[in-house]
Design a protein around this motif. Structure first.
Motif, PDB file in Angstrom:
ATOM      1  N   ALA A  16       0.753  -1.253   0.092  1.00 41.75           N
ATOM      2  CA  ALA A  16       0.074  -0.200  -0.111  1.00 41.75           C
ATOM      3  C   ALA A  16       0.758   1.201   0.143  1.00 41.75           C
ATOM      4  CB  ALA A  16      -0.814  -0.258   1.289  1.00 41.75           C
ATOM      5  N   ARG A 171      -2.248   6.556   5.625  1.00 41.27           N
ATOM      6  CA  ARG A 171      -3.378   5.595   5.131  1.00 41.27           C
ATOM      7  C   ARG A 171      -3.573   4.456   6.184  1.00 41.27           C
ATOM      8  NH1 ARG A 171      -4.320   1.053   0.280  1.00 41.27           N
ATOM      9  NH2 ARG A 171      -6.584   0.221   1.051  1.00 41.27           N
ATOM     10  N   THR A 174      -5.567  -0.614   5.932  1.00 42.44           N
ATOM     11  CA  THR A 174      -5.285  -1.372   4.559  1.00 42.44           C
ATOM     12  C   THR A 174      -5.498  -2.792   4.666  1.00 42.44           C
ATOM     13  OG1 THR A 174      -2.922  -1.731   5.468  1.00 42.44           O
ATOM     14  CG2 THR A 174      -3.209   0.302   4.194  1.00 42.44           C
ATOM     15  N   HIS A 193      -8.691   5.418   1.763  1.00 44.75           N
ATOM     16  CA  HIS A 193      -7.726   5.333   0.533  1.00 44.75           C
ATOM     17  C   HIS A 193      -7.822   6.235  -0.435  1.00 44.75           C
ATOM     18  CE1 HIS A 193      -6.538   2.101  -2.636  1.00 44.75           C
ATOM     19  NE2 HIS A 193      -5.688   2.926  -2.641  1.00 44.75           N
TER      20      HIS A 193
END
Length: 211
Positions: A16, A171, A174, A193
């Protein structure tokens, strides 16, 4: 002109943090074609954990008495420091692991600092984006509020010690879509996201304006 890109994920194509770094890079190169990159992937090619101690030990050893391992450690420390000094900007994709900074990222920080002067501001005034990702959620009001021992450290080293003009993009969640126990947070995770992706694209354009 060169941009230093550091990746640190152990997840390869499923990373990610690297995906966000790719967006920064794409946005940057769209705005400034031909930008050169210096790349180092700490997850794929980690620095040996004993290099830092070996490099420090070399500092207490006369140059003509150093071992081959000490000479190699000093050379690598100088190389890492020079990558930072010579960069016009940096994209650092440094995910959260086990509630903090991963071992291989911490080694990179330590060895790079061993290659410079004490407190040297390697990135003084340079635009730097740190992208950090977390599988769960650690914000205010969550069961694990205060368990994130990663992000503040990254801010202190990259921003305060190294002097970067720093942007941090985070973020969370995930692991939503991977861990069924988190399915209830799908909408929140999707919003996080999207927000991170937009911030990454904006950060790439901002770097292009500054270099």
């Amino acid at each position: 002109m060169a941009v230093l890109r550091i990746d640190a994920s152990i997840l390869g194509p499923n990373s990610a943090s690297s995906a966000l770094a790719d967006l920064v890079e794409q946005s940057l190169t769209s705005a400034k074609p031909g930008t050169a990159f210096v790349r180092r992937h700490l997850g794929q090619n980690p620095i040996a954990a004993d290099v830092w101690a070996t490099a420090i030990g070399a500092g207490y050893t006369p140059a003509d008495q150093r071992s081959d391992a000490q000479n190699a450690a000093v050379a690598l420390a100088g190389e890492l420091a020079d990558e930072l000094r010579n960069a016009d900007a940096a994209i650092l994709a440094l995910p959260f692991y086990n509630y903090g900074v991963s071992q291989h990222v911490k080694t990179w920080f330590d060895v790079a600092m061993a290659g410079g002067e004490n407190g040297e501001k390697f990135l003084e005034g340079k635009p730097v984006v740190v992208l950090t990702t977390r599988g769960g959620a650690y914000g205010a009001g969550t069961p694990r509020e205060g368990w994130d021992h990663n992000t503040d450290y990254l801010r202190r080293v990259v921003g305060d010690i190294w002097g970067a003009d720093l942007t941090v993009i985070e973020r969370e969640f995930t692991l939503v879509g991977v861990n069924p126990a988190l399915d209830q947070f799908t909408e929140t995770a999707n919003l996080m996201h999207k927000t991170a992706q937009e911030a990454a694209a904006d950060a790439g354009r901002a770097i292009a304006d500054k270099i």
